[in-house]
Write a protein that holds these residues in place. Structure first.
Motif, PDB file in Angstrom:
ATOM      1  N   LEU A 134       0.823  -1.208   0.000  1.00  0.00           N
ATOM      2  CA  LEU A 134       0.000   0.000   0.000  1.00  0.00           C
ATOM      3  C   LEU A 134       0.857   1.258   0.000  1.00  0.00           C
ATOM      4  CD1 LEU A 134      -2.771  -1.059   2.562  1.00  0.00           C
ATOM      5  CD2 LEU A 134      -3.052  -0.704   0.106  1.00  0.00           C
ATOM      6  N   ALA A 135       2.007   1.210   0.677  1.00  0.00           N
ATOM      7  CA  ALA A 135       2.915   2.362   0.675  1.00  0.00           C
ATOM      8  C   ALA A 135       3.409   2.642  -0.738  1.00  0.00           C
ATOM      9  CB  ALA A 135       4.091   2.097   1.614  1.00  0.00           C
ATOM     10  N   GLY A 136       3.707   1.583  -1.494  1.00  0.00           N
ATOM     11  CA  GLY A 136       4.113   1.761  -2.877  1.00  0.00           C
ATOM     12  C   GLY A 136       3.008   2.348  -3.733  1.00  0.00           C
ATOM     13  N   ILE A 137       1.786   1.903  -3.488  1.00  0.00           N
ATOM     14  CA  ILE A 137       0.633   2.453  -4.220  1.00  0.00           C
ATOM     15  C   ILE A 137       0.468   3.942  -3.905  1.00  0.00           C
ATOM     16  CG2 ILE A 137      -1.885   2.369  -4.418  1.00  0.00           C
ATOM     17  CD1 ILE A 137      -1.704  -0.656  -3.968  1.00  0.00           C
ATOM     18  N   TYR A 138       0.644   4.299  -2.624  1.00  0.00           N
ATOM     19  CA  TYR A 138       0.541   5.708  -2.226  1.00  0.00           C
ATOM     20  C   TYR A 138       1.569   6.542  -2.995  1.00  0.00           C
ATOM     21  CZ  TYR A 138       0.476   9.866   0.763  1.00  0.00           C
ATOM     22  OH  TYR A 138       0.387  11.153   1.230  1.00  0.00           O
ATOM     23  N   ILE A 139       2.815   6.080  -3.026  1.00  0.00           N
ATOM     24  CA  ILE A 139       3.882   6.826  -3.698  1.00  0.00           C
ATOM     25  C   ILE A 139       3.592   6.963  -5.186  1.00  0.00           C
ATOM     26  CG2 ILE A 139       6.332   6.803  -4.310  1.00  0.00           C
ATOM     27  CD1 ILE A 139       6.829   5.334  -1.643  1.00  0.00           C
ATOM     28  N   ALA A 140       3.167   5.862  -5.806  1.00  0.00           N
ATOM     29  CA  ALA A 140       2.880   5.895  -7.243  1.00  0.00           C
ATOM     30  C   ALA A 140       1.742   6.867  -7.564  1.00  0.00           C
ATOM     31  CB  ALA A 140       2.537   4.484  -7.728  1.00  0.00           C
ATOM     32  N   ILE A 141       0.686   6.839  -6.765  1.00  0.00           N
ATOM     33  CA  ILE A 141      -0.435   7.763  -6.982  1.00  0.00           C
ATOM     34  C   ILE A 141       0.006   9.204  -6.773  1.00  0.00           C
ATOM     35  CG2 ILE A 141      -2.678   8.514  -6.090  1.00  0.00           C
ATOM     36  CD1 ILE A 141      -3.303   5.607  -5.458  1.00  0.00           C
ATOM     37  N   ALA A 142       0.793   9.435  -5.702  1.00  0.00           N
ATOM     38  CA  ALA A 142       1.247  10.798  -5.390  1.00  0.00           C
ATOM     39  C   ALA A 142       2.065  11.398  -6.523  1.00  0.00           C
ATOM     40  CB  ALA A 142       2.063  10.785  -4.092  1.00  0.00           C
ATOM     41  N   SER A 143       2.761  10.537  -7.291  1.00  0.00           N
ATOM     42  CA  SER A 143       3.607  11.045  -8.378  1.00  0.00           C
ATOM     43  C   SER A 143       2.794  11.681  -9.503  1.00  0.00           C
ATOM     44  CB  SER A 143       4.466   9.910  -8.937  1.00  0.00           C
ATOM     45  OG  SER A 143       3.676   8.965  -9.636  1.00  0.00           O
ATOM     46  N   PHE A 144       1.490  11.455  -9.528  1.00  0.00           N
ATOM     47  CA  PHE A 144       0.630  12.029 -10.562  1.00  0.00           C
ATOM     48  C   PHE A 144      -0.214  13.203 -10.044  1.00  0.00           C
ATOM     49  CE2 PHE A 144       1.420   7.714 -12.056  1.00  0.00           C
ATOM     50  CZ  PHE A 144       1.708   7.929 -13.402  1.00  0.00           C
ATOM     51  N   LEU A 145      -0.066  13.531  -8.776  1.00  0.00           N
ATOM     52  CA  LEU A 145      -0.909  14.564  -8.169  1.00  0.00           C
ATOM     53  C   LEU A 145      -0.198  15.908  -8.106  1.00  0.00           C
ATOM     54  CD1 LEU A 145      -2.385  12.560  -5.135  1.00  0.00           C
ATOM     55  CD2 LEU A 145      -3.455  12.994  -7.360  1.00  0.00           C
ATOM     56  N   PRO A 146      -0.927  17.000  -8.326  1.00  0.00           N
ATOM     57  CA  PRO A 146      -0.337  18.328  -8.139  1.00  0.00           C
ATOM     58  C   PRO A 146      -0.086  18.595  -6.658  1.00  0.00           C
ATOM     59  CG  PRO A 146      -2.678  18.507  -8.584  1.00  0.00           C
ATOM     60  CD  PRO A 146      -2.324  17.065  -8.791  1.00  0.00           C
ATOM     61  N   HIS A 147       0.805  19.532  -6.398  1.00  0.00           N
ATOM     62  CA  HIS A 147       1.191  19.814  -5.017  1.00  0.00           C
ATOM     63  C   HIS A 147       0.017  20.379  -4.213  1.00  0.00           C
ATOM     64  CE1 HIS A 147       3.747  20.414  -1.669  1.00  0.00           C
ATOM     65  NE2 HIS A 147       3.865  21.713  -1.793  1.00  0.00           N
ATOM     66  N   ARG A 148      -0.048  19.965  -2.946  1.00  0.00           N
ATOM     67  CA  ARG A 148      -1.090  20.395  -2.006  1.00  0.00           C
ATOM     68  C   ARG A 148      -2.496  20.028  -2.492  1.00  0.00           C
ATOM     69  NH1 ARG A 148       0.068  25.649   1.723  1.00  0.00           N
ATOM     70  NH2 ARG A 148       2.277  25.270   2.127  1.00  0.00           N
ATOM     71  N   SER A 149      -2.632  18.836  -3.019  1.00  0.00           N
ATOM     72  CA  SER A 149      -3.966  18.368  -3.409  1.00  0.00           C
ATOM     73  C   SER A 149      -4.382  17.241  -2.466  1.00  0.00           C
ATOM     74  CB  SER A 149      -3.966  17.937  -4.879  1.00  0.00           C
ATOM     75  OG  SER A 149      -2.997  16.919  -5.112  1.00  0.00           O
ATOM     76  N   TYR A 150      -4.557  16.038  -2.982  1.00  0.00           N
ATOM     77  CA  TYR A 150      -5.143  14.972  -2.168  1.00  0.00           C
ATOM     78  C   TYR A 150      -4.223  14.472  -1.051  1.00  0.00           C
ATOM     79  CZ  TYR A 150      -8.677  14.867  -5.798  1.00  0.00           C
ATOM     80  OH  TYR A 150      -9.674  15.217  -6.669  1.00  0.00           O
ATOM     81  N   THR A 151      -2.914  14.554  -1.234  1.00  0.00           N
ATOM     82  CA  THR A 151      -2.031  14.139  -0.138  1.00  0.00           C
ATOM     83  C   THR A 151      -2.119  15.101   1.043  1.00  0.00           C
ATOM     84  OG1 THR A 151      -0.117  15.337  -1.025  1.00  0.00           O
ATOM     85  CG2 THR A 151      -0.394  13.040  -1.714  1.00  0.00           C
TER      86      THR A 151
END
Length: 213
Positions: A134-151
């Motif tokens: 799940l940590a890997g999934i989090y990192i992979a998803i975060a790599s496609f997100l703009p800053h200060r969004s869903y994370t």
């Protein structure tokens, strides 16, 4: 706020949380580390400070890809000279060519994606660890997100809390869940627009409500 400031706040929050769980040196020490790391996790999104810290430099990655590609071509040439043409030469030649092409277009953002994929693979290898997966999934998803969004939202916090819950069950170390949640939450609070040093806030309730707090 700078990453170092987030880390200090996270370490403090983690230590306090760990002490509340179990007032012994080991628990407090582990909770401090977990809190500090967790306070940097929200910045794994695109252009976040932490995203560049856990990935290999783009230049190093390009060099490694070209080196492996060259090694494959040398091995193919040796095989051709010793055993003649085989169908595998085409396959490995394609892989070598693909590495050379990819090295020209790889970006730091995609390096973060590859890091997430590697962590997912590590989770599968390590006795199918759900927490690491799940940590890997989090990192992979975060790599496609703009800053200060869903994370930087409660949704991101909830996903991270679920990861911590799985890791605590797998590693049997008290304080991981509470310290990690406090560290992550401290980052969201420190980035809120309510504080005078922040021009931008965080969208705590995204995607349901995109108001900045």
């Amino acid at each position: 706020m700078k990453g170092s400031s987030h880390a200090v706040i996270g370490v403090t929050a983690g230590a306090i949380a760990g002490y509340q769980v179990q007032p012994d040196l080991f628990t407090v020490a582990v909770s401090s580390i977990v809190g500090g790391v967790s306070a940097l996790v929200p910045d794994l999104d695109t252009n976040g400070v932490a995203s560049n810290k856990i990935t290999i430099s783009k230049n190093v990655s390009q060099w490694l890809m070209r080196l492996v590609g060259a090694g494959i071509f040398i091995a193919i040439a040796y095989q051709f000279l010793t055993t003649g043409f085989t169908p595998s030469i085409l396959l490995y030649g394609g892989i070598g060519l693909l590495l050379f092409i990819a090295s020209r277009f790889i970006t730091q953002r995609r390096m973060l994606t590859l890091t997430g994929i590697m962590v997912i693979w590590l989770g599968i290898v390590m006795h199918q660890s759900t927490g690491i997966l799940l940590a890997g999934i989090y990192i992979a998803i975060a790599s496609f997100l703009p800053h200060r969004s869903y994370t930087h939202s409660l949704l991101g916090l909830a996903f991270y809390a679920f990861i911590l819950h799985q890791l605590q069950q797998e590693w049997l170390i008290d304080g991981i869940l509470v310290a990690g949640i406090c560290g992550y939450a401290s980052h969201l609070v420190a980035d809120m627009k309510l504080l005078p040093m922040n021009r931008r806030g965080v969208k705590l309730f995204a995607p349901l409500w995109n108001k900045e707090w």
